[in-house]
Structures are given as structure tokens and as C-alpha cells.
Motif scaffolding. Sequence first.
Motif, short mmCIF file in Angstrom:
data_model
loop_
_atom_site.label_atom_id
_atom_site.label_comp_id
_atom_site.label_asym_id
_atom_site.label_seq_id
_atom_site.Cartn_x
_atom_site.Cartn_y
_atom_site.Cartn_z
N ASP A 311 5.99 -9.67 0.63
CA ASP A 311 4.83 -10.32 0.01
C ASP A 311 4.85 -10.16 -1.50
O ASP A 311 5.09 -9.06 -2.01
CB ASP A 311 3.53 -9.71 0.57
CG ASP A 311 3.28 -10.10 2.02
OD1 ASP A 311 3.86 -11.11 2.47
OD2 ASP A 311 2.51 -9.38 2.70
N GLY A 312 4.62 -11.26 -2.20
CA GLY A 312 4.53 -11.22 -3.66
C GLY A 312 5.83 -11.52 -4.37
O GLY A 312 5.85 -11.69 -5.59
N SER A 330 3.50 -11.27 -9.57
CA SER A 330 2.36 -10.91 -8.72
C SER A 330 2.09 -9.41 -8.70
O SER A 330 1.01 -8.96 -8.32
CB SER A 330 2.57 -11.41 -7.30
OG SER A 330 3.66 -10.74 -6.69
N PHE A 331 3.09 -8.63 -9.13
CA PHE A 331 2.93 -7.17 -9.14
C PHE A 331 2.44 -6.64 -10.49
O PHE A 331 2.12 -5.46 -10.61
CB PHE A 331 4.25 -6.49 -8.76
CG PHE A 331 4.75 -6.87 -7.40
CD1 PHE A 331 4.18 -6.31 -6.26
CD2 PHE A 331 5.76 -7.81 -7.25
CE1 PHE A 331 4.63 -6.67 -5.00
CE2 PHE A 331 6.21 -8.18 -6.00
CZ PHE A 331 5.64 -7.61 -4.86
N LYS A 334 -0.71 -4.18 -11.25
CA LYS A 334 -0.94 -3.29 -10.12
C LYS A 334 -0.45 -1.89 -10.46
O LYS A 334 0.27 -1.69 -11.45
CB LYS A 334 -0.24 -3.83 -8.87
CG LYS A 334 -0.83 -5.13 -8.36
CD LYS A 334 -0.20 -5.57 -7.04
CE LYS A 334 -0.86 -6.83 -6.51
NZ LYS A 334 -0.29 -7.26 -5.20
N SER A 335 -0.84 -0.93 -9.63
CA SER A 335 -0.47 0.45 -9.93
C SER A 335 -0.27 1.26 -8.66
O SER A 335 -0.67 0.85 -7.56
CB SER A 335 -1.55 1.11 -10.79
OG SER A 335 -2.78 1.16 -10.08
N TYR A 336 0.35 2.41 -8.85
CA TYR A 336 0.52 3.38 -7.75
C TYR A 336 0.51 4.78 -8.36
O TYR A 336 1.25 5.06 -9.32
CB TYR A 336 1.83 3.14 -7.00
CG TYR A 336 2.10 4.17 -5.92
CD1 TYR A 336 1.31 4.21 -4.77
CD2 TYR A 336 3.12 5.11 -6.07
CE1 TYR A 336 1.54 5.16 -3.78
CE2 TYR A 336 3.37 6.05 -5.09
CZ TYR A 336 2.58 6.08 -3.95
OH TYR A 336 2.81 7.03 -2.98
N GLY A 394 5.09 -2.39 -1.57
CA GLY A 394 3.88 -2.35 -0.73
C GLY A 394 2.90 -1.28 -1.15
O GLY A 394 1.72 -1.34 -0.78
N LYS A 395 3.34 -0.29 -1.92
CA LYS A 395 2.47 0.77 -2.39
C LYS A 395 1.62 0.33 -3.58
O LYS A 395 0.63 1.00 -3.92
CB LYS A 395 3.28 2.00 -2.76
CG LYS A 395 3.99 2.67 -1.59
CD LYS A 395 4.84 3.84 -2.08
CE LYS A 395 5.57 4.52 -0.94
NZ LYS A 395 6.45 5.63 -1.41
N LEU A 396 2.04 -0.74 -4.26
CA LEU A 396 1.33 -1.17 -5.45
C LEU A 396 0.07 -1.92 -5.08
O LEU A 396 0.09 -2.80 -4.22
CB LEU A 396 2.23 -2.08 -6.30
CG LEU A 396 3.46 -1.41 -6.92
CD1 LEU A 396 4.40 -2.46 -7.50
CD2 LEU A 396 3.06 -0.40 -7.99
N ALA A 397 -1.03 -1.54 -5.71
CA ALA A 397 -2.33 -2.19 -5.42
C ALA A 397 -3.17 -2.28 -6.68
O ALA A 397 -2.94 -1.59 -7.66
CB ALA A 397 -3.07 -1.40 -4.34
#
Length: 397
Positions: A311-312, A330-331, A334-336, A394-397
Amino acid sequence: MSALSTRIQNLSESATIKMAKLGRELAAKGVDVISLSFGEPDFHTPEHIKEAAKQAMDKNFTYYTPVAGYPELRKAVVAKLKNENNLDYDFGDIVVSTGAKQAIANAVLCLVNPGEEVIIPTPYWVSYSEVVKLAEGKSVFINTTVDTNFKITPEQLEAAITPNTKLFMFSSPCNPTGSVYSKDELEGLAKVFEKYPQVYILSDEIYEHINFVDKHESIAQFDYIKDRVVIINGWSKAFAMTGWRIGYTASTKELAAAFDKMQGQVTSGTCSITQRAGVAAYEGGLESVLEMRAEFKKRRDIVYKLLSEIDGVNVNLPDGAFYFFPNVTSFFGKSYNGRVINDSDDLSLYLLEEGHVATVGGDSFGDPSSIRLSYAAAEDKLIEAMRRLKEALGKLA
């Protein structure tokens, strides 16, 4: 005040070499890093080529060579261009260099005066703009996107040409996108160049044999611009000879004499042993090349499927070379764990440190919206790398 010249201070470090170095440093600490940063086949040089090098040493091919290369090697290049590409050259049109990178530098430094413009479609191989910088030229970029398979149109080309344009630089198959120009597409560009006789064309064809769509097409096939085309090619990708450092230019006698003159003041002739190996490669047929190409295609298809499932990630199916250049905007933002991804370089560093996969940020290729990853690695490594990428992203939100 630094004692270093402004020339070297203005020059950027190669991003691909930098990421490979960071990956090695992390691996040295015991981390299992999968490197997809370097454009290097993981195959060994074919045995008949290595055997030719051994025989060259035994026969004492250990002395200085002509600056432009052994005549028999240059004749082998001429035969290759005729037999494989239907292009007519004389051995006096060929200059053998210490890798295709030096061939590119020779061409740019011999053609471009300070302030003259060099048109480069983006994304481009990282060294193009830096060599233009060394020549004190001005890079003019034509931007492309994943949605157009990273190829320019004749209209875009013509809009970029000015009275100060001296050179156009491109690669097909392309590093970093894998895009391949068809004969019709090249003809459309050639008809534009026909109107502007002051513009030379540097055609980087080093990935010629890693082509999954059709036979390779060179822009030099159009006679009305051929005398302004400088073909760049070599042995590194097709014959898995990256460490041998050998490439060449095919152009005109006038340009070849200039490249010879330039090279004579920088490195002189290419390694004698390598040149003998180059003769064997071109005279030994394409069996090993076709085997490698088939394996690269298999890997491409595997990686494309796995990347498309993340995804992304916006990715196209490349027609050649051994790279993917997916859009990853798309990332951004975002952060982690408090780590914010601001751009593709941030993302590449995050993927290295969190996912233990080495890629290269797109900014140095002229496209900060993307990252480059090479699939010139073993199949099991590629599958594991895609798993790690999916997990880390997948950890990035």
C-alpha cells in the motif's frame, strides 16, 4: 579557508556509492543488510572471458596500450555495432575507456563550454548532472513521471532547446527507471534534433542487452543526426564485468580524436588485460548474456508483483535494466517512533536502519518523489527484501 578547489567542493558525492557504503557499515556491525542500492549484476564473469584474461597475462599483454584501445578491440566493437545494431562505424571512431563513466566524462568535457546548456530528462543517472557541473555547463531538466513510464515527448524536447543548448543526455534502457524508448519514440526525438544542428546527443546504451520488450534501438540509426550522436556502451552490465572497468564511445573521427586527447592527459589507455577480455566477450557470442537477461526478467516479475502489493507504493513495470523507481510520496509526512519521513532520502535511510534494506533516494536522480531499488540480487534475497520493505513501510503512520 579550505585549500580545496571550488570545483571539488561543488561536486556531490555519488548517492549510490554513499548508500552502498552505509549498508556495508551497518553490515559490519553484524546487521543482516540486503543491498538493493548498487547497479551490479550478481553473476560471475563468464569463464571464457576470464580465461582470455589469464591468457593475456601469460602472453605478456602487460605493457601500455594505445590511449584509444587496442586496434583489435576497437575492431571488435565495430563488428558488434554492425552485427547487432546495423550501425556503420570505423575503428577510428571508437575510443575505449576505463568504464562507461569515463567515456561519458570524456564526451561532456570535450563538448560543453562553460555556460552552455545540457538537456537531461529526469530521472537520470546520478553522475550526468555532476559531470556537466565539472564542465561548468548548465543542466536543463525535462521532468517525467511514473504515469508516462518516465519518457519525454518530442514536444517537451523542443520546448527545452534554446540557442545555448549544446548537448542532450539520456539512457535507454534507463538507469534508474528501466524505461526503454521504441524506434518510433526515438525517431520522434531525432526529427526534433534534425532542426537544431548545434545540439549533440549522448546516448547511454550500457543496459542495451537487458531489454525485455524487443531488440535494442539506438538513436544513432537515424543518418540525418548520426554525426552528432555519441554512443556510450561497455561490458559491465551485459557481461557481468563491473570490476573490469571498461567502456567505450562510438562517434566521429573528430570527436574520437578529442576524446583520445582528453583521456591521454587523464588516464591514458585502459588496462591491457581487461581489453583482451573485452575482445573475448564480444567474439564469444551472447549465450551467457541471454541467460542472465532471462534471469533478470524472472526477478523483475517477482519484485513487481510484491511491490504492487505494498500500500502506498506507485510502481510501473520497467521494460529494461534492473531497477524499479517507485513513487513513494504517500509516505512523506508519516512517522514511526518519532522519526518523520520528509522526503525520499529520509525514507531510504529509514528503510536501511529499520528494514535493513539498502535503497537510494530519488533526489540525486533528479526526482525526489521516488526511490531506486535494484533487483540484480538473488531471488531469495529479493523476496526477503520485499517482505522487509512491506513491514517497515507498514509501520509508518
